[in-house]
Write a protein that holds these residues in place. Structure first.
Motif, PDB file in Angstrom:
ATOM      1  N   GLY A  25       0.833  -1.200   0.000  1.00  0.00           N
ATOM      2  CA  GLY A  25       0.000   0.000   0.000  1.00  0.00           C
ATOM      3  C   GLY A  25       0.864   1.243   0.000  1.00  0.00           C
ATOM      4  N   ASN A  26       0.512   2.195  -0.850  1.00  0.00           N
ATOM      5  CA  ASN A  26       1.229   3.475  -0.955  1.00  0.00           C
ATOM      6  C   ASN A  26       0.263   4.573  -0.530  1.00  0.00           C
ATOM      7  N   TRP A  27       0.475   5.076   0.680  1.00  0.00           N
ATOM      8  CA  TRP A  27      -0.458   6.091   1.201  1.00  0.00           C
ATOM      9  C   TRP A  27      -0.213   7.474   0.594  1.00  0.00           C
ATOM     10  N   LYS A  28       0.910   7.637  -0.105  1.00  0.00           N
ATOM     11  CA  LYS A  28       1.248   8.960  -0.669  1.00  0.00           C
ATOM     12  C   LYS A  28       1.204  10.005   0.447  1.00  0.00           C
ATOM     13  N   MET A  29       0.823  11.261   0.141  1.00  0.00           N
ATOM     14  CA  MET A  29       0.822  12.303   1.175  1.00  0.00           C
ATOM     15  C   MET A  29      -0.547  12.343   1.855  1.00  0.00           C
ATOM     16  N   GLY A  62      11.315   5.870  -7.444  1.00  0.00           N
ATOM     17  CA  GLY A  62      11.013   6.205  -8.832  1.00  0.00           C
ATOM     18  C   GLY A  62       9.538   6.169  -9.172  1.00  0.00           C
ATOM     19  N   HIS A  63       8.673   6.392  -8.167  1.00  0.00           N
ATOM     20  CA  HIS A  63       7.242   6.488  -8.469  1.00  0.00           C
ATOM     21  C   HIS A  63       7.031   7.592  -9.513  1.00  0.00           C
ATOM     22  N   SER A  64       6.036   7.413 -10.353  1.00  0.00           N
ATOM     23  CA  SER A  64       5.854   8.385 -11.448  1.00  0.00           C
ATOM     24  C   SER A  64       5.585   9.793 -10.917  1.00  0.00           C
ATOM     25  N   GLU A  65       5.012   9.883  -9.701  1.00  0.00           N
ATOM     26  CA  GLU A  65       4.803  11.232  -9.143  1.00  0.00           C
ATOM     27  C   GLU A  65       6.135  11.867  -8.767  1.00  0.00           C
ATOM     28  N   ARG A  66       7.093  11.070  -8.315  1.00  0.00           N
ATOM     29  CA  ARG A  66       8.440  11.599  -8.032  1.00  0.00           C
ATOM     30  C   ARG A  66       9.128  11.964  -9.351  1.00  0.00           C
ATOM     31  N   TYR A  95       5.223  -2.243 -12.074  1.00  0.00           N
ATOM     32  CA  TYR A  95       4.771  -1.667 -13.345  1.00  0.00           C
ATOM     33  C   TYR A  95       3.529  -0.851 -13.057  1.00  0.00           C
ATOM     34  N   GLU A  96       3.639   0.463 -13.222  1.00  0.00           N
ATOM     35  CA  GLU A  96       2.515   1.360 -12.967  1.00  0.00           C
ATOM     36  C   GLU A  96       2.314   2.288 -14.166  1.00  0.00           C
ATOM     37  N   PRO A  97       1.407   1.918 -15.078  1.00  0.00           N
ATOM     38  CA  PRO A  97       1.143   2.824 -16.189  1.00  0.00           C
ATOM     39  C   PRO A  97       0.646   4.163 -15.632  1.00  0.00           C
ATOM     40  N   TRP A 157      -1.049   6.559 -16.706  1.00  0.00           N
ATOM     41  CA  TRP A 157      -2.436   6.919 -17.004  1.00  0.00           C
ATOM     42  C   TRP A 157      -3.439   6.106 -16.193  1.00  0.00           C
ATOM     43  N   ALA A 158      -2.979   5.065 -15.516  1.00  0.00           N
ATOM     44  CA  ALA A 158      -3.889   4.241 -14.702  1.00  0.00           C
ATOM     45  C   ALA A 158      -3.852   4.638 -13.231  1.00  0.00           C
ATOM     46  N   ILE A 159      -2.918   5.498 -12.850  1.00  0.00           N
ATOM     47  CA  ILE A 159      -2.752   5.847 -11.434  1.00  0.00           C
ATOM     48  C   ILE A 159      -3.814   6.865 -11.016  1.00  0.00           C
ATOM     49  N   GLY A 160      -4.641   6.463 -10.070  1.00  0.00           N
ATOM     50  CA  GLY A 160      -5.636   7.377  -9.517  1.00  0.00           C
ATOM     51  C   GLY A 160      -6.760   7.749 -10.476  1.00  0.00           C
ATOM     52  N   THR A 161      -6.889   7.020 -11.570  1.00  0.00           N
ATOM     53  CA  THR A 161      -7.875   7.386 -12.582  1.00  0.00           C
ATOM     54  C   THR A 161      -9.071   6.439 -12.629  1.00  0.00           C
ATOM     55  N   GLY A 211       0.593  -1.858 -10.532  1.00  0.00           N
ATOM     56  CA  GLY A 211      -0.027  -0.761  -9.792  1.00  0.00           C
ATOM     57  C   GLY A 211      -0.760   0.184 -10.716  1.00  0.00           C
ATOM     58  N   GLY A 212      -1.832   0.779 -10.203  1.00  0.00           N
ATOM     59  CA  GLY A 212      -2.650   1.713 -10.981  1.00  0.00           C
ATOM     60  C   GLY A 212      -4.100   1.308 -10.891  1.00  0.00           C
ATOM     61  N   SER A 213      -4.847   1.985  -9.980  1.00  0.00           N
ATOM     62  CA  SER A 213      -6.291   1.759  -9.831  1.00  0.00           C
ATOM     63  C   SER A 213      -6.658   0.319  -9.474  1.00  0.00           C
ATOM     64  N   VAL A 214      -5.787  -0.354  -8.710  1.00  0.00           N
ATOM     65  CA  VAL A 214      -6.175  -1.666  -8.174  1.00  0.00           C
ATOM     66  C   VAL A 214      -7.194  -1.420  -7.058  1.00  0.00           C
ATOM     67  N   ASN A 215      -8.277  -2.186  -7.057  1.00  0.00           N
ATOM     68  CA  ASN A 215      -9.317  -2.030  -6.033  1.00  0.00           C
ATOM     69  C   ASN A 215      -9.899  -3.403  -5.689  1.00  0.00           C
ATOM     70  N   ALA A 244       0.701  -6.440  -5.988  1.00  0.00           N
ATOM     71  CA  ALA A 244       0.122  -5.151  -6.394  1.00  0.00           C
ATOM     72  C   ALA A 244       0.697  -4.030  -5.552  1.00  0.00           C
ATOM     73  N   LEU A 245       0.784  -2.851  -6.175  1.00  0.00           N
ATOM     74  CA  LEU A 245       1.104  -1.615  -5.454  1.00  0.00           C
ATOM     75  C   LEU A 245      -0.169  -0.776  -5.515  1.00  0.00           C
ATOM     76  N   VAL A 246      -0.745  -0.541  -4.352  1.00  0.00           N
ATOM     77  CA  VAL A 246      -2.104   0.002  -4.261  1.00  0.00           C
ATOM     78  C   VAL A 246      -2.064   1.385  -3.613  1.00  0.00           C
ATOM     79  N   GLY A 247      -2.632   2.382  -4.285  1.00  0.00           N
ATOM     80  CA  GLY A 247      -2.685   3.721  -3.714  1.00  0.00           C
ATOM     81  C   GLY A 247      -3.964   3.930  -2.933  1.00  0.00           C
ATOM     82  N   GLY A 248      -4.940   4.561  -3.569  1.00  0.00           N
ATOM     83  CA  GLY A 248      -6.173   4.961  -2.890  1.00  0.00           C
ATOM     84  C   GLY A 248      -6.842   3.855  -2.091  1.00  0.00           C
ATOM     85  N   ALA A 249      -6.864   2.647  -2.631  1.00  0.00           N
ATOM     86  CA  ALA A 249      -7.582   1.548  -1.958  1.00  0.00           C
ATOM     87  C   ALA A 249      -6.783   0.940  -0.807  1.00  0.00           C
TER      88      ALA A 249
HETATM   89  P1  PGA Z   1      -3.788   4.161  -7.214  1.00  0.00           P
HETATM   90  O1  PGA Z   1      -2.230   4.521  -7.035  1.00  0.00           O
HETATM   91  O2  PGA Z   1      -3.971   2.755  -6.705  1.00  0.00           O
HETATM   92  O3  PGA Z   1      -4.514   5.170  -6.346  1.00  0.00           O
HETATM   93  O4  PGA Z   1      -4.106   4.281  -8.656  1.00  0.00           O
HETATM   94  C1  PGA Z   1      -1.235   3.564  -7.247  1.00  0.00           C
HETATM   95  C2  PGA Z   1       0.125   4.177  -7.059  1.00  0.00           C
HETATM   96  O5  PGA Z   1       0.332   5.334  -7.440  1.00  0.00           O
HETATM   97  O6  PGA Z   1       1.046   3.518  -6.512  1.00  0.00           O
END
Ligand code: PGA
Length: 248
Positions: free
Chosen positions: A7-11, A92-96, A162-164, A166-170, A206-210, A226-231
């Motif tokens: 899980g990636n809680w981000k900020m 190396g997260h795409s946001e970084r 692998y985190e496309p 365009w799939a992150i948080g979308t 990773g990318g919108s896994v729920n 999986a690398l999971v952000g929001g969920a």
């Molecule tokens: P997301 O983020 O699950 O909210 O799309 C994944 C990530 O950025 O690692």
């Protein structure tokens, strides 16, 4: 191969949110997971989280500096993450890469720092939407992999995510066939680079896994977790994703 659900809680998150980690600890203690579990909260929460979770799952950082210490105001070293209770770090997260212009070479230096401190490096790669539309997804991922993962990598402490972009948080995800294609390509790159050692490396998606799509994604060939952000922010959601991982 035992999967890794990270899980990636981000900020996101203050001490009030430690209750989600406590809930996760209780649930996992009562029902041991079939996958390895990692939460990467904001750095401020690693030490209090470590005290709260009693070793029931692992903790990680979301970034680190390449140096162990020094005049780098605002930065945090891999050694500091380790000292706070982390055993891994996302790099190396795409946001970084996007907001801080992190290059592949910078990510590789941070990976070496992670290994110096005894942390597992989770190195993120992935194409933008424009790159996918242009048919460049595989070549972009290969280039990032070669540039961000040092030749002398510590394979026992390495995972690829692998985190496309365009799939992150979308809420959008690639098709299972597209995930299989990219993960298969990453595997071939790892095998040609590291020989047999490349076969055992976990490649996370990773990318919108729920909770709704995790079971299908985690069964795609060469997906090792999986690398999971929001969920990952709510224990109830994250537990469903952990439960969706196929047993090793
Ligand atoms: P997301 O983020 O699950 O909210 O799309 C994944 C990530 O950025 O690692």
């Amino acid at each position: 191969m035992r999967q890794l659900i990270a899980g990636n809680w981000k900020m996101n998150g203050t001490r009030a949110d430690l209750k989600e980690l406590a809930a996760l600890r209780v649930a996992l203690a009562g029902n041991p997971p079939g996958a390895d579990v990692l939460i990467c909260p904001p750095a401020t929460l690693i030490a209090p989280a470590f005290a709260a979770i009693a070793g029931e799952f692992a903790l990680g950082g979301q970034d680190c500096h390449a140096q162990a210490s020094g005049a780098f105001t605002g930065d945090i070293s891999a050694e500091m993450l380790k000292d706070a209770g982390a055993s891994a770090v996302i790099l190396g997260h795409s946001e970084r890469r996007r907001y801080y212009a992190e290059t592949d070479a910078a990510v590789a230096a941070k990976a070496r720092a992670a290994w110096r401190a005894g942390l597992t490096a989770i190195v993120c790669i992935g194409e933008t939407e424009g790159e996918r539309v242009a048919g460049k997804a595989l070549s972009i991922c290969e280039g990032q992999l070669v540039g961000s993962v040092p030749e002398d990598a510590v394979l026992a402490r390495l995972a690829i995510a692998y985190e496309p972009v365009w799939a992150i948080g979308t809420g959008r995800t690639p098709t299972e066939a597209d995930i299989a294609e990219v993960h298969g390509h990453i595997r071939r790159c790892l095998l040609s680079r590291f020989g047999a050692g490349g076969a055992a490396l976990r490649i996370l998606y990773g990318g919108s896994v729920n909770p709704g799509n995790a079971a299908a994604i985690l069964r795609v060939g060469d997906v090792g977790g999986a690398l999971v952000g929001g969920a990952s922010l709510k224990a109830a959601d994250f537990l469903q994703i952990i439960a969706a991982a196929p047993a090793a």
